[in-house]
Design a protein around this motif. Structure first.
Motif, PDB file in Angstrom:
ATOM      1  N   PRO B 108     146.910 138.387  36.126  1.00  0.00           N
ATOM      2  CA  PRO B 108     146.337 137.202  36.758  1.00  0.00           C
ATOM      3  C   PRO B 108     146.684 137.191  38.246  1.00  0.00           C
ATOM      4  N   GLY B 110     147.882 135.431  41.641  1.00  0.00           N
ATOM      5  CA  GLY B 110     148.783 134.306  41.876  1.00  0.00           C
ATOM      6  C   GLY B 110     149.930 134.689  42.759  1.00  0.00           C
ATOM      7  N   GLY B 189     146.156 131.441  47.094  1.00  0.00           N
ATOM      8  CA  GLY B 189     145.135 131.784  46.101  1.00  0.00           C
ATOM      9  C   GLY B 189     143.912 130.890  46.144  1.00  0.00           C
ATOM     10  N   ILE B 195     143.318 128.560  43.167  1.00  0.00           N
ATOM     11  CA  ILE B 195     144.427 128.777  42.231  1.00  0.00           C
ATOM     12  C   ILE B 195     145.606 127.850  42.553  1.00  0.00           C
ATOM     13  N   GLN B 198     144.918 124.010  42.102  1.00  0.00           N
ATOM     14  CA  GLN B 198     144.749 123.695  40.672  1.00  0.00           C
ATOM     15  C   GLN B 198     146.095 123.654  39.971  1.00  0.00           C
ATOM     16  N   ARG B 199     146.973 124.575  40.353  1.00  0.00           N
ATOM     17  CA  ARG B 199     148.295 124.588  39.723  1.00  0.00           C
ATOM     18  C   ARG B 199     149.096 123.340  40.097  1.00  0.00           C
ATOM     19  N   VAL B 477     150.203 130.094  40.018  1.00  0.00           N
ATOM     20  CA  VAL B 477     149.408 130.881  39.075  1.00  0.00           C
ATOM     21  C   VAL B 477     148.518 129.891  38.346  1.00  0.00           C
ATOM     22  N   SER B 478     147.267 130.266  38.152  1.00  0.00           N
ATOM     23  CA  SER B 478     146.325 129.337  37.532  1.00  0.00           C
ATOM     24  C   SER B 478     146.833 128.832  36.183  1.00  0.00           C
ATOM     25  N   TYR B 493     139.705 125.907  34.930  1.00  0.00           N
ATOM     26  CA  TYR B 493     140.632 126.490  35.900  1.00  0.00           C
ATOM     27  C   TYR B 493     140.201 127.892  36.301  1.00  0.00           C
ATOM     28  N   SER B 494     140.726 128.312  37.440  1.00  0.00           N
ATOM     29  CA  SER B 494     140.440 129.657  37.934  1.00  0.00           C
ATOM     30  C   SER B 494     140.979 130.701  36.961  1.00  0.00           C
ATOM     31  N   THR B 495     140.194 131.721  36.674  1.00  0.00           N
ATOM     32  CA  THR B 495     140.653 132.763  35.752  1.00  0.00           C
ATOM     33  C   THR B 495     140.542 134.142  36.387  1.00  0.00           C
ATOM     34  N   TRP B 496     140.699 134.226  37.702  1.00  0.00           N
ATOM     35  CA  TRP B 496     140.587 135.531  38.364  1.00  0.00           C
ATOM     36  C   TRP B 496     141.769 136.422  37.997  1.00  0.00           C
TER      37      TRP B 496
END
Lengths: 101, 556
Positions: B108, B110, B189, B195, B198-199, B477-478, B493-496
Motif C-alpha cells: 500500500p 503511505g 499521499g 491518503i 483520509q487517514r 496509510v489509507s 478510501y484510497s486503495t492505491w
C-alpha cells in the motif's frame, strides 16, 4: 530390465502388475506399460500369453489417454479462468505468476 | 521544455470534490499517470546516454523505410517487470494467500503526516480549532523524480514559514483572550486520492487522533485553511465554503492585503466549488467545517506542469542573484518575497481570528521570513545540500549518492521517508520554541512534558539549541488497509498500491538482419540433422565398422 530375456509368463505377470499399479492415480505407469509391452502385444508372433498382454496394453493406453485429456482440459480451464474466478482462483493456486493477470 | 506537461488527470483525484469536466481544474492533464501502459517507459536524463542512443539510431536505423528489413538494426531492450497484476484488491489478496513461497506482489502507498498543535483548543473559549493544512507529496511517472515545486512545495514551504510567524506572535496572542486553537498539518499521499487526510479523518472518527491528553475530533475543527499551489506571482485567490465564518475570514485576508506587495482576491467560482484539494476530505466527513483554500489560480490551475517532472525550480523560480557568494535577500517581487508576504497576511488574519480582536498590534519583520522561505525552498527545489538540511538532517544533506533534488513521492510505509522526517524537523525547528542547551540536557528538557518531542541542533555559530516541539509524525496509510474485511468496491478510501519489482534495465545492442538470422538458423538445423543421421548410421552398422576392435576385445 530387458524384456527379451524374460519368459512369456513372467512378461504377463509384469504387465498385469503395471496395469494394476496404474489404478493408484499413476497414469504414467499405464503409459509406460502400453509402450513397453507394445512390441510383445502386437508385433511378436503369437504365443499363449499374448492375448492377455494385448488386452492389458490396450486398457493401459485407454486409461493413460483419458488421464491426459482430463489433465489437459483442467489445465486449460484453470489457466484461462484463474483470474476470472477471483478469490477462489487465488485460493487454489499454489504458485501465482508475477506480472500481468 | 514543453509549454505544458501534466501527467495527472484533468480532474485530479476526481473521486472527491467538485470538478466541471467542461472547465476542469487541470486542463493540461493528459492522464498518463492513470493509464495502463502495456510497455515500460524510461526517462533518460544523462546527456552521454542520450547521445549514444541517438547516434546508434541514426547509424543503423535511418532511413526509416523498407531497407530496414535487410540490414542490422539498433535495438533497445527495456526491462521493467512489475509483479502486481489486475488491481490493488487482487495483489493484496494474493500476498495473504500464497501458500508455498512467500511472494509479495504490492505494497500500500503511505508514509507519515506531520501534525503540529500549536495552541490547544482546550485552552480557548470556543474549544474549536483552526487547522492550517498543506500537502507535501507530489508524483510523476518516474521513480525517484517528483520535484512538485508548485504542486506541493509552494504550499508546504509557506505553511512552515506561517508556523514560524505565528510562533513568533504567540506570546502576544497568548496575552489576550483566545477563542480558537491552532494546528498545522502537513499531509502525505494526497496525490493518490487523499491518503493522508483520509487517514486523519478516519483516526478522528475512531477517537485515536493525536495523543491521549490532546485528542482532536472532527467536531473540534472550526475552520480549515489550506495552502495549495502558491506563487510565484503576487496574486492569490481565496476559495471558500458558503458559510459566513469563511466569508468573514476571506474578507479579512483581502482587506489585510491592501497596501501590501501582494494581492488577495476572492475566487470567481461559487462558494463550495472548491479546488481538488485535501479540504474536501474533511468537508466530506463534517460539512459544518468552514473552509478556506488559498491558491495561485482562479478557475483552473496556472501551473502548466501539475505533478509533472518539469514542476521544478524553473516553474517556481527561486534563484537569488549572487546568492552563492553573499547572503543576499531575494528581492521584492521574487517568489520568496511573495510567499512570505502572503504568509504574514494569513498569519495576521489567523491571529485576529484567534483573539477576535483586530486592534492588537503585531510586530512582523518581513525580511526575516523572506529569508526563511528562501532557505526552505532552496532545500526542496535546488539542492538537498542546503543549510537547513545540513543542520537538521545531515543524513540526506551529506550523502554523495542520489539526486540533488529529493523526490516527494509518498512511497511505501515500510521504508522510511527521509524527506518526510526532514520536513518534520524543519517545521518543528522553524515553528517551535527552543532553548540553548547541550545535547545531553536536551532529552531531559522534554521528559517533563509528554506532549513534547525534543531534538538537538547545532547552529552555524557553534551554539547548541534544543528544539522542543509538539509536532508529531503520524501514520499516513489509507484506512482501507487497516479495516479488516474492507469493501474494496465501496470507493470510500484510497486503495492505491505500488507493485513490487525485481530489477529494471535498459540494454542497447545491434540486432542482426533477417538474412543473417536465417543463415544461422538453417546451418544449425543442417548440423542437427547431419549428426542425427550419422549417429543412426553408426549405431546400425557398428558391428561391421568396428569389427576389428570388437574381435580384439573379445580376445582379451
Amino acid at each position: 530390465m530387458d524384456l527379451s530375456k524374460v519368459n512369456n509368463e513372467e512378461k504377463l505377470k509384469l504387465c498385469r502388475w503395471y496395469f494394476k499399479a496404474g489404478f493408484f492415480c499413476l497414469p504414467f505407469v499405464w503409459l509406460i506399460n502400453s509402450i513397453w509391452f507394445f512390441k510383445y502385444a502386437f508385433l511378436r508372433p503369437e504365443y499363449d500369453e499374448q492375448k492377455s498382454i494385448r488386452k492389458l496394453v490396450i486398457w493401459s493406453a485407454i486409461g493413460a489417454l483419458v488421464w491426459a485429456i482430463a489433465v489437459a482440459s483442467w489445465v486449460t480451464t484453470y489457466q484461462t479462468h484463474r483470474v476470472a474466478w477471483g478469490e477462489f482462483g487465488d485460493w487454489i493456486s499454489v504458485v501465482t505468476p508475477t506480472g500481468s493477470a | 521544455m514543453p509549454d505544458h506537461y501534466s501527467p495527472d488527470d484533468v480532474c485530479p483525484n476526481r473521486n472527491q470534490g467538485y470538478c466541471d469536466s467542461n472547465q476542469p481544474w487541470n486542463p493540461d492533464g493528459n492522464s498518463f499517470l492513470i493509464k495502463d501502459w502495456p510497455f515500460p517507459v524510461f526517462l533518460v536524463q544523462d546527456d552521454d546516454y542520450l547521445k549514444n542512443i541517438t547516434d546508434c539510431y541514426k547509424n543503423f536505423n535511418t532511413p526509416v523505410d523498407s531497407t530496414q528489413l535487410s540490414k542490422p538494426l539498433c535495438t533497445l531492450l527495456l526491462k521493467s517487470h512489475m509483479f502486481a497484476a489486475v488491481n490493488s484488491e487482487v495483489c493484496t489478496r494474493r500476498m495473504v494467500q500464497q501458500m508455498v513461497s512467500i511472494v509479495k506482489f504490492c505494497d500500500p502507498l503511505g508514509s507519515e503526516n506531520i501534525v503540529y498543535p500549536m495552541i490547544s483548543h482546550n485552552d480557548t473559549k470556543e474549544k474549536k480549532l483552526i487547522a492550517v493544512i498543506a500537502r507535501m507529496d507530489s508524483t510523476t511517472l518516474f521513480d525517484g523524480l517528483a520535484p512538485g515545486a508548485m504542486s506541493a512545495v509552494s504550499g508546504s514551504a509557506t505553511l512552515m514559514v506561517l508556523a514560524e510567524i505565528l510562533n513568533d506572535l504567540r506570546p502576544v496572542i497568548k496575552a489576550h483572550d483566545m477563542f480558537r486553537g491552532l494546528t498545522f498539518i502537513l499531509l502525505n499521499g494526497e496525490s493518490f486520492d487523499f491518503i493522508g487526510s483520509q487517514r486523519i479523518v478516519y483516526d478522528m472518527e475512531q477517537g485515536t487522533f493525536m495523543t491521549q491528553n490532546n485528542k482532536i475530533t472532527l467536531a473540534d475543527i472550526g475552520m480549515i485553511i489550506e495552502l495549495s499551489q502558491l506563487g510565484p506571482g503576487k496574486t492569490f485567490f481565496v476559495h471558500r465554503t458558503a458559510d459566513t465564518y469563511a466569508a468573514d475570514f476571506a474578507n479579512s485576508l483581502i482587506v489585510l492585503s491592501k497596501n501590501t506587495t501582494v494581492e488577495f482576491k476572492l475566487s470567481s467560482m461559487q462558494p463550495n466549488q472548491l479546488p481538488p484539494v485535501s479540504i474536501n476530505t474533511f468537508l466530506g466527513a463534517n460539512s459544518n467545517i468552514s473552509g478556506i483554500v488559498v491558491t495561485n489560480y482562479d478557475k483552473s490551475f496556472t501551473n502548466r506542469y501539475y505533478n509533472g517532472l518539469f514542476d521544478n525550480d524553473t516553474n517556481l523560480p527561486v534563484n537569488v542573484p549572487g546568492s552563492q557568494f553573499e547572503n543576499k535577500l531575494p528581492p521584492k517581487g521574487s517568489t520568496q518575497s511573495n510567499l512570505a508576504s502572503a504568509a504574514t497576511i494569513i498569519a495576521r488574519s489567523i491571529a485576529n481570528a484567534i483573539t477576535k480582536n483586530e486592534a492588537i498590534p503585531y510586530d512582523i519583520k518581513l525580511s526575516r521570513y523572506v529569508e526563511s522561505v528562501n532557505e526552505v525552498l532552496q532545500c526542496y527545489l535546488v539542492s538537498r545540500k542546503c543549510k537547513l538540511f545540513e543542520k537538521l538532517y545531515p543524513m540526506i544533506a551529506s550523502g554523495a549518492k542520489g539526486p540533488e533534488v529529493l523526490s516527494l513521492y509518498v512511497g511505501i510505509p515500510t521504508s522510511v521517508s527521509h524527506i518526510t522526517r526532514a520536513t518534520w524537523k524543519v517545521l518543528a525547528y522553524l515553528g517551535s520554541d527552543s532553548e540553548t542547551s547541550s545535547s545531553e540536557n536536551c532529552t531531559a528538557l522534554c521528559s517533563k512534558d509528554s506532549e513534547l518531542q525534543c531534538f538537538w541542533v547545532k547552529e552555524e555559530t557553534g551554539e547548541g539549541k534544543c528544539v522542543m516541539s509538539s509536532a508529531r509524525l503520524l501514520t499516513a496509510v489509507s484506512p482501507a488497509f487497516e479495516i479488516e474485511g474492507y469493501n474494496w468496491s465501496s470507493k470510500q478510501y484510497s486503495t492505491w498500491t505500488e507493485s513490487v519489482w525485481a530489477d529494471t534495465s535498459v540494454r542497447m545492442f545491434v540486432q542482426g538482419d533477417h538474412t543473417k538470422e536465417l543463415v544461422v538458423m538453417l546451418s544449425g538445423l543442417f548440423t542437427f540433422f547431419v549428426s542425427l543421421a550419422s549417429v543412426y548410421f553408426i549405431n546400425k552398422n557398428y558391428e561391421s565398422l568396428f569389427a576389428s576392435m570388437l574381435i580384439r576385445m573379445e580376445n582379451c
